[in-house]
Design an enzyme around this catalytic site. Structure first.
Site, PDB file in Angstrom:
ATOM      1  N   HIS A 145      53.693   1.795  30.726  1.00 55.79           N
ATOM      2  CA  HIS A 145      54.423   1.671  29.463  1.00 55.79           C
ATOM      3  C   HIS A 145      55.493   0.580  29.510  1.00 55.79           C
ATOM      4  O   HIS A 145      56.104   0.270  28.484  1.00 55.79           O
ATOM      5  CB  HIS A 145      55.056   3.017  29.090  1.00 55.79           C
ATOM      6  CG  HIS A 145      54.059   4.011  28.588  1.00 55.79           C
ATOM      7  ND1 HIS A 145      53.224   4.700  29.427  1.00 55.79           N
ATOM      8  CD2 HIS A 145      53.747   4.423  27.323  1.00 55.79           C
ATOM      9  CE1 HIS A 145      52.443   5.499  28.718  1.00 55.79           C
ATOM     10  NE2 HIS A 145      52.743   5.351  27.439  1.00 55.79           N
ATOM     11  N   GLU A 150      44.441   7.098  26.738  1.00 53.23           N
ATOM     12  CA  GLU A 150      45.310   7.296  27.895  1.00 53.23           C
ATOM     13  C   GLU A 150      44.910   8.538  28.694  1.00 53.23           C
ATOM     14  O   GLU A 150      44.853   8.497  29.923  1.00 53.23           O
ATOM     15  CB  GLU A 150      46.767   7.404  27.437  1.00 53.23           C
ATOM     16  CG  GLU A 150      47.350   6.082  26.968  1.00 53.23           C
ATOM     17  CD  GLU A 150      48.759   6.231  26.412  1.00 53.23           C
ATOM     18  OE1 GLU A 150      49.225   7.393  26.272  1.00 53.23           O
ATOM     19  OE2 GLU A 150      49.398   5.208  26.109  1.00 53.23           O
TER      20      GLU A 150
END
Length: 231
Positions: free
Chosen positions: A171, A138
């Site tokens: 997310h 990420e």
């Protein structure tokens, strides 16, 4: 007026949106009925994000107006390396000073000196995913590869908040896990997948809260990336 091209702000932001979609989409290229915590699922998804980590710099290089110093823009440099390593560490340690202090006085720090603790962690694929692959991939994709694209057309402070919005939105893919598990869309929206297994005992966590938290933390990480970059 300058025509919109691949170096324009619009194209840069659109490129980051596409990169976000590719990152999340890579998690779902495998057809499997197993849960996200199943060993086979974790291995496949770790491979997917590893491939994304290899492809993302190529993507970044294409959308940079001046790709000659791409590695420096991505943070891979010798200049101000000590500052880039030390400053974020000190700021983050300060941010979590409360929990770190409580853990120190409770004796929790000593467990990190036990070799068996680390051996057991590395044998736990869920731990490896949560503490190694997820953060590493990420930060690499959403910070090192995405921020240089945004910084070439946005002010540093604007880029600090634009990129993390995409990081937070990414997310929301956890909703798919809930829907796949049989939840209704409305229920999946309010349940954070990380706490779904204890929903009946301790209540639900909201995906909106998770989005807010990841966006704020993403802005913090982006800010550290910007201030640690050489001027």
């Amino acid at each position: 007026m300058e025509l919109i091209n691949h170096n324009s702000c619009f194209s840069s932001v659109l490129a980051c949106v596409f990169l976000t979609i590719c990152y999340v989409g890579s998690l779902y290229v495998w057809r499997s009925k197993e849960s996200r915590d199943h060993p086979s699922t974790i291995k496949k998804r770790c491979f997917s994000v590893f491939v994304m980590m290899l492809l993302a710099p190529i993507f970044t290089q294409y959308f940079l107006s001046d790709p000659s110093d791409i590695y420096e823009k991505m943070g891979l440099r010798e200049t101000a390396l000590f500052k880039a390593l030390l400053l974020p560490l000190l700021l983050t340690a300060t941010l979590f000073l409360g929990p770190l202090t409580m853990q120190f006085f409770s004796g929790g720090w000593w467990i990190y000196l036990e070799p068996m603790f680390w051996i057991s962690c590395w044998q736990d694929l869920v731990w490896v995913r949560n503490h190694i692959m997820a953060p590493l991939s990420e930060e690499w994709v959403f910070r090192a590869c995405m921020m240089p694209i945004l910084l070439q057309c946005l002010s540093p402070m604007t880029a600090v908040f634009v990129g993390p919005i995409l990081f937070g939105i990414a997310h929301f893919h956890h909703m798919l896990e809930q829907i796949k598990g049989g939840c209704e869309v409305k229920t999946a929206l309010i349940i954070s997948s990380e706490y779904a297994h204890i929903l009946t005992n301790k209540g639900s966590k909201m995906s909106c809260f998770q989005f807010t938290y990841t966006t704020i933390f993403g802005a913090y990480s982006s800010y550290l990336f910007v201030i640690s970059s050489p001027r």
